[in-house]
Design an enzyme around this catalytic site. Structure first.
Site, mmCIF file in Angstrom:
data_model
loop_
_atom_site.group_PDB
_atom_site.id
_atom_site.type_symbol
_atom_site.label_atom_id
_atom_site.label_comp_id
_atom_site.label_asym_id
_atom_site.label_seq_id
_atom_site.Cartn_x
_atom_site.Cartn_y
_atom_site.Cartn_z
ATOM 1 N N LYS A 150 -31.176 24.176 -0.536
ATOM 2 C CA LYS A 150 -31.121 25.624 -0.337
ATOM 3 C C LYS A 150 -32.219 26.349 -1.102
ATOM 4 O O LYS A 150 -32.663 25.896 -2.150
ATOM 5 C CB LYS A 150 -29.736 26.163 -0.706
ATOM 6 N N LYS A 167 -33.970 30.227 -6.750
ATOM 7 C CA LYS A 167 -34.993 30.676 -7.700
ATOM 8 C C LYS A 167 -35.439 29.554 -8.631
ATOM 9 O O LYS A 167 -36.502 29.628 -9.224
ATOM 10 C CB LYS A 167 -34.503 31.871 -8.514
ATOM 11 N N LYS A 188 -23.806 22.059 -14.526
ATOM 12 C CA LYS A 188 -24.833 22.736 -15.328
ATOM 13 C C LYS A 188 -24.972 22.104 -16.707
ATOM 14 O O LYS A 188 -26.069 22.064 -17.255
ATOM 15 C CB LYS A 188 -24.502 24.222 -15.486
HETATM 16 P P1 ADP Z 1 -30.088 31.043 -6.954
HETATM 17 O O1 ADP Z 1 -29.522 29.891 -6.165
HETATM 18 O O2 ADP Z 1 -31.451 31.409 -6.516
HETATM 19 O O3 ADP Z 1 -29.949 30.814 -8.440
HETATM 20 P P2 ADP Z 1 -27.803 32.669 -7.270
HETATM 21 O O4 ADP Z 1 -27.049 31.444 -7.591
HETATM 22 O O5 ADP Z 1 -28.068 33.645 -8.357
HETATM 23 O O6 ADP Z 1 -29.174 32.270 -6.598
HETATM 24 O O7 ADP Z 1 -27.068 33.376 -6.059
HETATM 25 C C1 ADP Z 1 -26.811 34.743 -5.914
HETATM 26 C C2 ADP Z 1 -26.128 34.937 -4.579
HETATM 27 O O8 ADP Z 1 -26.999 34.569 -3.509
HETATM 28 C C3 ADP Z 1 -24.881 34.080 -4.403
HETATM 29 O O9 ADP Z 1 -23.920 34.819 -3.691
HETATM 30 C C4 ADP Z 1 -25.359 32.914 -3.578
HETATM 31 O O10 ADP Z 1 -24.342 32.327 -2.809
HETATM 32 C C5 ADP Z 1 -26.413 33.559 -2.696
HETATM 33 N N1 ADP Z 1 -27.469 32.600 -2.352
HETATM 34 C C6 ADP Z 1 -28.330 32.024 -3.221
HETATM 35 N N2 ADP Z 1 -29.189 31.219 -2.589
HETATM 36 C C7 ADP Z 1 -28.858 31.269 -1.279
HETATM 37 C C8 ADP Z 1 -29.383 30.652 -0.093
HETATM 38 N N3 ADP Z 1 -30.418 29.822 -0.148
HETATM 39 N N4 ADP Z 1 -28.804 30.941 1.100
HETATM 40 C C9 ADP Z 1 -27.759 31.788 1.162
HETATM 41 N N5 ADP Z 1 -27.214 32.391 0.094
HETATM 42 C C10 ADP Z 1 -27.751 32.160 -1.124
HETATM 43 NA NA NA Z 2 -27.863 29.319 -8.655
#
Ligand code: ADP
Ligand code: NA
Length: 328
Positions: free
Chosen positions: A197, A200, A114
């Site tokens: 993946k 957001k 990051k």
């Molecule tokens: P983002 O990747 O959208 O920023 P976060 O990092 O805030 O999402 O993730 C919040 C939760 O959702 C975590 O437990 C993460 O492992 C899960 N998660 C996020 N994106 C995915 C995905 N594409 N598939 C499965 N789990 C996900």
């Molecule tokens: Na993330």
């Protein structure tokens, strides 16, 4: 004895959770309520490690809580609370920061990733100590288990090390938590780029739970696939179709094999159209429920107050012991 405890949190940094958040994490939160005593937190302290607009943060915190309730987090069984309402998280975090090595914290790969993209003075110290706050989140509840995906393994290891270090220096104080490896979660990929993946931070191929359902259906209809015609699960060669099948399976409970059979001889258009309907059927009642919670702010406040009270019954006790042990 008590039921094993679990702690998990999610950041209020978007207007909506997405399908990846639900199928990869939040669905398991709901299931874990059957076996664990659960503490679920909207982690606004973590959110401000990067700049947030105050009013937007406040809104998103409530919106996150409303979505969690709508998805099935039951405030009668679990403690659902906002992290900043429970001051012991930050208090314990300070003590743990003083026990963590600078080099140890510096080895966290998520921070390295990051921070690498930004100038040093744009990276907050809070982003650096983020995993230590996360350790405090977990240890303050004496959590036995923490649901973790790949990306969080190193942070859980740090948490375990800090717990063990504290215990051996000051006497048995913290439960050393284990990883809860969810049985039933799916990794969901971006609809426009099915090799990365769903996240957001890449808005185009993301199904947001709170967006207009028709918009979700449209995104699915225009999902990137391949030039073959066969509906077959093959992540390597057919990542787009495999992703659609995984989402379909996760939302309906039909196995991928059953879906392959059902779609034998049919076209991608059928699969996309019908998956769109499945998603619309899932999000429509969900959005109704979220709206219900947001339309009654006093009730939502009450639920979150109750969650914070429940949490503090545990956190106050842990913190008192910790403070005594360190000599306060
Ligand atoms: P983002 O990747 O959208 O920023 P976060 O990092 O805030 O999402 O993730 C919040 C939760 O959702 C975590 O437990 C993460 O492992 C899960 N998660 C996020 N994106 C995915 C995905 N594409 N598939 C499965 N789990 C996900
Ligand atoms: Na993330």
């Amino acid at each position: 004895g008590r039921r094993p405890r679990v702690l998990s949190g999610i950041q209020p940094t978007a207007d909506s959770f997405h399908l990846g958040n639900y199928l990869g994490a939040l669905r398991e939160w709901v299931t874990m309520q059957d076996t664990y005593e659960c503490f679920y937190s909207v982690v606004d302290l973590h959110a401000i490690t990067v700049e947030q607009d105050p009013e937007l943060l406040r809104q998103r915190t409530r919106l996150s809580a409303a979505q969690l309730l709508a998805l099935g987090i039951d405030p009668d069984r679990s403690a659902l609370f906002v992290q900043s309402h429970v001051p012991e998280h930050a208090q314990l975090s300070w003590v743990l920061e003083c026990m963590a090595g600078f080099g140890e914290a510096g080895r966290m790969t998520q921070f390295k990733d990051k921070s690498a993209r930004q100038e040093a003075d744009h990276v907050s110290v809070g982003l650096f100590t983020y995993p230590i706050l996360q350790a405090a989140d977990i240890l303050i509840y004496q959590a036995d288990a923490v649901p973790v995906g790949e990306d969080q393994r190193q942070h859980l290891e740090l948490t375990r090390n800090l717990a063990q270090r504290f215990n051996s220096r000051f006497g048995q104080t913290f439960t050393v938590p284990s990883a809860h490896i969810p049985k039933d979660t799916a990794k969901i990929f971006d609809l426009q780029d099915p090799t990365s993946k769903m996240s957001k931070s890449v808005p185009s191929g993301v199904i947001e739970l709170m967006e207009e359902p028709k918009r979700s259906a449209k995104k699915i209809r225009s999902a990137v696939t391949d030039t073959e015609r066969e509906i077959r699960y093959d992540v390597e060669n057919k990542p787009g179709i495999s992703n659609l099948l995984a989402i379909y399976s996760a939302l309906t409970g039909q196995s991928v094999a059953e879906l392959e059979t059902a779609y034998d001889g049919r076209g991608y258009g059928d699969l996309k159209k019908e998956l769109g309907e499945v998603v619309v059927e899932f999000v429509t009642p969900l959005q109704q429920k979220v709206k219900g919670y947001l339309d009654d702010p006093a009730e939502l406040d009450k639920v979150l107050q109750r969650g914070a009270d429940k949490a503090r019954e545990v956190t106050a006790q842990t913190l008192q012991t910790v403070f005594e042990r360190v000599g306060f």
